[in-house]
Design an enzyme around this catalytic site. Structure first.
Site, PDB file in Angstrom:
ATOM      1  N   ASP A  39      35.996 -22.163  78.155  1.00  0.00           N
ATOM      2  CA  ASP A  39      35.860 -21.615  76.804  1.00  0.00           C
ATOM      3  C   ASP A  39      34.438 -21.864  76.313  1.00  0.00           C
ATOM      4  OD1 ASP A  39      36.086 -20.902  74.148  1.00  0.00           O
ATOM      5  OD2 ASP A  39      37.148 -22.749  73.584  1.00  0.00           O
ATOM      6  N   ASN A  41      32.837 -20.294  73.679  1.00  0.00           N
ATOM      7  CA  ASN A  41      32.559 -20.177  72.239  1.00  0.00           C
ATOM      8  C   ASN A  41      33.461 -21.058  71.379  1.00  0.00           C
ATOM      9  OD1 ASN A  41      34.930 -18.806  72.446  1.00  0.00           O
ATOM     10  ND2 ASN A  41      34.262 -16.987  71.315  1.00  0.00           N
ATOM     11  N   ASP A  43      36.798 -21.494  70.881  1.00  0.00           N
ATOM     12  CA  ASP A  43      38.003 -21.103  70.136  1.00  0.00           C
ATOM     13  C   ASP A  43      39.280 -21.492  70.881  1.00  0.00           C
ATOM     14  OD1 ASP A  43      37.985 -19.328  72.207  1.00  0.00           O
ATOM     15  OD2 ASP A  43      38.041 -17.511  70.979  1.00  0.00           O
ATOM     16  N   ASP A  47      36.795 -17.600  78.372  1.00  0.00           N
ATOM     17  CA  ASP A  47      36.186 -16.295  78.103  1.00  0.00           C
ATOM     18  C   ASP A  47      35.199 -15.898  79.197  1.00  0.00           C
ATOM     19  OD1 ASP A  47      33.934 -17.931  77.333  1.00  0.00           O
ATOM     20  OD2 ASP A  47      34.955 -18.199  75.403  1.00  0.00           O
ATOM     21  N   ASP A 116      41.683  -7.193  88.544  1.00  0.00           N
ATOM     22  CA  ASP A 116      43.129  -7.042  88.631  1.00  0.00           C
ATOM     23  C   ASP A 116      43.484  -5.694  88.017  1.00  0.00           C
ATOM     24  OD1 ASP A 116      45.865  -7.826  88.909  1.00  0.00           O
ATOM     25  OD2 ASP A 116      45.256  -9.902  88.528  1.00  0.00           O
ATOM     26  N   ASP A 217      48.269  -5.103  91.266  1.00  0.00           N
ATOM     27  CA  ASP A 217      49.425  -5.832  90.752  1.00  0.00           C
ATOM     28  C   ASP A 217      50.715  -5.061  91.045  1.00  0.00           C
ATOM     29  OD1 ASP A 217      50.310  -8.048  88.792  1.00  0.00           O
ATOM     30  OD2 ASP A 217      51.211  -6.256  87.924  1.00  0.00           O
ATOM     31  N   GLU A 265      49.517  -6.865  95.988  1.00  0.00           N
ATOM     32  CA  GLU A 265      50.587  -7.859  95.836  1.00  0.00           C
ATOM     33  C   GLU A 265      51.859  -7.238  96.410  1.00  0.00           C
ATOM     34  OE1 GLU A 265      52.633 -10.512  92.262  1.00  0.00           O
ATOM     35  OE2 GLU A 265      52.210  -8.409  91.916  1.00  0.00           O
ATOM     36  N   HIS A 336      48.239 -17.688  90.122  1.00  0.00           N
ATOM     37  CA  HIS A 336      48.581 -17.930  88.713  1.00  0.00           C
ATOM     38  C   HIS A 336      50.079 -17.862  88.438  1.00  0.00           C
ATOM     39  CE1 HIS A 336      48.594 -13.685  89.322  1.00  0.00           C
ATOM     40  NE2 HIS A 336      49.172 -13.484  88.156  1.00  0.00           N
ATOM     41  N   ASP A 337      50.877 -17.525  89.450  1.00  0.00           N
ATOM     42  CA  ASP A 337      52.331 -17.444  89.262  1.00  0.00           C
ATOM     43  C   ASP A 337      53.065 -18.592  89.945  1.00  0.00           C
ATOM     44  OD1 ASP A 337      52.096 -14.950  87.937  1.00  0.00           O
ATOM     45  OD2 ASP A 337      52.186 -13.853  89.833  1.00  0.00           O
TER      46      ASP A 337
HETATM   47  C1  GLC Z   1      52.428  -9.803  88.997  1.00  0.00           C
HETATM   48  C2  GLC Z   1      51.538 -10.836  88.345  1.00  0.00           C
HETATM   49  C3  GLC Z   1      52.320 -11.578  87.303  1.00  0.00           C
HETATM   50  C4  GLC Z   1      52.816 -10.601  86.280  1.00  0.00           C
HETATM   51  C5  GLC Z   1      53.570  -9.445  86.934  1.00  0.00           C
HETATM   52  C6  GLC Z   1      53.748  -8.305  85.973  1.00  0.00           C
HETATM   53  O1  GLC Z   1      53.461 -10.390  89.690  1.00  0.00           O
HETATM   54  O2  GLC Z   1      50.997 -11.672  89.323  1.00  0.00           O
HETATM   55  O3  GLC Z   1      51.567 -12.595  86.705  1.00  0.00           O
HETATM   56  O4  GLC Z   1      53.656 -11.244  85.371  1.00  0.00           O
HETATM   57  O5  GLC Z   1      52.901  -8.911  88.040  1.00  0.00           O
HETATM   58  O6  GLC Z   1      52.533  -7.646  85.768  1.00  0.00           O
HETATM   59 CA    CA Z   2      36.624 -18.618  73.939  1.00  0.00          CA
END
Ligand code: GLC
Ligand code: CA
Length: 566
Positions: A39, A41, A43, A47, A116, A217, A265, A336-337
């Site tokens: 981050d 800035n 908040d 970013d 993405d 995705d 994916e 991230h999942d």
């Molecule tokens: C993919 C992403 C996930 C998202 C899902 C819906 O699986 O990795 O984070 O929630 O698609 O877009």
């Molecule tokens: Ca920020």
């Protein structure tokens, strides 16, 4: 580890130019979750400027490209995977100019950028959907998937990956719309050529901005079963449905025309049918992510099923074998999942965290394919240990928790499930320093900083030569500078030891052996007979490697070693 004569190829502009075709085959990717990276800035939200400030960090790590999770304008129901405007930057991340700066600065460091791209669904706040749901005669109505209810209920029994029915009622038109994910993420109707054209133009817009590729995705879901009948298994409604190849092929023509790379994916599709998607000639994308090695628990994704190393090595090997025939894989153990790899594949115990992070890392990194590293993985970050539902931000975890409570679970049991597997584990802020808020921000962060930041952070790992961070730097250098580790064949070494994953990478020039112990037991691993008489070098190891001689390798808990045979 000895020193390596090879340099990162892109430090040498001559080599860089020469290897530009299929650059992704020889590179290492780094996934950034912008909301949690840095981050700049103050908040409390990561970013684009924060990312730009850390390019030197990425450069020193040695990665070749960045995969940026969605930064488009979004209500943020699913942290950007619900896009309200595909051609804009969400103000919380900065401006289009900030993004231009980021792209320019990454390129100046010879780091490419992969965006993405969420093609399967938009946000329910997208202008298209706002018009579609008001007016059955709007040209945008058919951009989405609508059906009349049946017998006073939903059109069929299709379910959402985020739980419950996939159909949501819309009073204004007296219809239901389909959403594979949250109800705020209506699926786009790819049968409509206007919609397809629209999405193609969006892709071209980003290519013209200078991006080098896309992470696609939920790409297996673009086509839905056109009969809209009830199904026995949710996958039969919208996973890899015949006819999808028409949509994917149109997209591929665009990527090829502009020479951008794509990584899809591709979950829950068997290697035999998915691998043709990445066929170098006939495929629909360059790389794919499969998920067989991170999905345990047959009932639901929060299932607490214990992982089995023999299953992990079998699944990974099945894909390695399939890819040897046809295509290219993206390799990963975190995103991230998913939970953090140390917590899932390794051990959080202080005595073992460092070793097990390295063992899990080495296990996947030297396989054939393009390795991806998820932010913080290179530090050996661990799951956050939530103690209250109030700490949870992820829509999917919250939904699961509420369902459990409705089903009569007590709060502790319900929390226990999401604490281990919930997606917030990967989304806590990147741990830069041992200082306030882990150096991520100067104000309360949008999601709690994980408690581990005092011991696990970039600043302290920079200082220790034995850190997970320095191990990752070494793995990157080694893989990128060795042609056998990039292109050589893969062979699983049979072992009766249930916790070892051992494989060979070889060609006519060299043979490498990767030996990893994914347990806290001690093992003696007898070297394969055909290699036992050959001299070798220990190129990389962790503290769990005890000794090796001409016949066997001794590994302590979580031991891992990389051998090169002459
Ligand atoms: C993919 C992403 C996930 C998202 C899902 C819906 O699986 O990795 O984070 O929630 O698609 O877009
Ligand atoms: Ca920020």
């Amino acid at each position: 580890m000895g020193t390596f004569p090879w340099k990162r190829s892109h430090n040498n502009s001559e080599v860089f130019r020469m290897t530009q075709a299929n650059w992704w085959q020889h590179g290492v990717g780094y996934q950034i979750y912008p909301k949690s990276f840095l981050d700049a800035n103050g908040d409390g939200i990561g970013d684009l400027t924060g990312i730009t400030e850390k390019i030197d960090y990425l450069d020193k790590l040695g990665v070749d490209f960045v995969w940026l999770c969605p930064i488009y304008k979004s209500p943020g129901i699913d942290n950007g995977y619900d896009i309200a405007d595909y051609r804009s930057v969400d103000p919380q991340y900065g401006t289009m100019q900030d993004l231009d700066t980021l792209i320019k600065e990454l390129h100046r460091h010879n780091i490419r950028i992969v965006m993405d791209m969420v093609l399967n669904h938009s946000s329910d706040q997208h202008q298209w959907f706002l018009q579609a749901k008001q007016d059955i005669n709007s040209p945008y109505h058919d951009y989405y998937i609508w059906k009349k209810g049946k017998n006073g209920g939903t059109p069929n029994n299709w379910t959402s990956l985020f739980g419950g029915s996939a159909w949501e009622y819309n009073r204004a038109t007296d219809e239901y719309y389909y959403h594979l994910y949250a109800r705020q993420q209506p699926d786009l109707n790819w049968e409509n050529p206007h919609l397809r054209h629209e999405m193609h133009e969006i892709i071209k817009f980003w290519i013209k901005k200078g991006v080098d590729g896309f992470r696609l995705d939920a790409i297996t879901h673009l086509k839905k079963l056109q009969t809209f009948e009830n199904v026995d298994n949710p996958d039969q409604a919208s996973r890899n449905i015949p006819g999808i190849e028409v949509f994917l092929r149109e997209l591929k023509n665009i990527y090829d025309h502009y020479g951008v790379m794509t990584v899809g994916e591709v979950g829950a599709v068997p290697p035999e049918s998915a691998i043709k998607w990445v066929d170098p000639q006939k495929g629909y994308m360059d790389l794919l992510f499969q998920f067989d090695h991170v999905n345990f628990g047959d009932n639901h994704k929060f299932d607490f099923a214990t992982k089995s190393i023999p299953t992990v090595r079998k699944k990974l090997t099945d894909w390695q074998i399939a890819a040897a025939k046809q295509g290219n894989l993206g390799l990963f153990i975190e995103n991230h999942d998913l939970p953090r790899a140390v917590s899932y594949f390794g051990s959080e115990e202080p005595a073992y965290r460092n070793r097990s992070a390295k063992a899990a890392g080495l296990m996947y990194f030297m396989m054939k394919g393009t390795p991806f590293i998820y932010q913080g993985q290179e530090l050996g970050m661990i799951n956050d240990h939530i103690t209250s539902i109030n700490e949870v931000t992820d829509i999917d975890s919250l939904r699961h928790y509420q369902e459990r409570i409705k089903d009569g679970y007590n709060t502790q049991m319900a929390l226990h499930e999401i604490a281990f597997k919930g997606r917030d584990n990967a989304r806590t802020p990147m741990q830069w320093t041992a200082g306030s808020l882990a150096g991520f921000s100067t104000t309360t962060s949008w999601i709690k900083v994980a408690d581990s930041y005092k011991t696990i952070n970039v600043a302290s790992e920079e200082k220790s030569s034995n850190s997970v961070l320095n191990f990752y730097r070494q793995m990157i250098t080694i893989k990128k500078s060795d042609i056998t580790l990039q292109n050589g064949q893969y062979m699983l070494e049979k072992t009766r030891a249930k916790d070892l994953i051992v494989y060979r990478r070889f060609d006519t020039q060299a043979t490498w052996l990767i030996i990893t112990n994914l347990s806290n037991l001690t093992y003696n691993y007898p070297l394969p007979q055909d290699l036992a008489s050959q001299p070798y070098h220990v190129i990389l190891k962790n503290d769990g490697y005890i000794t090796g001689n001409q016949s066997k390798i001794s590994l302590d808990a979580w031991g891992a070693v990389l051998l090169k045979f002459e």
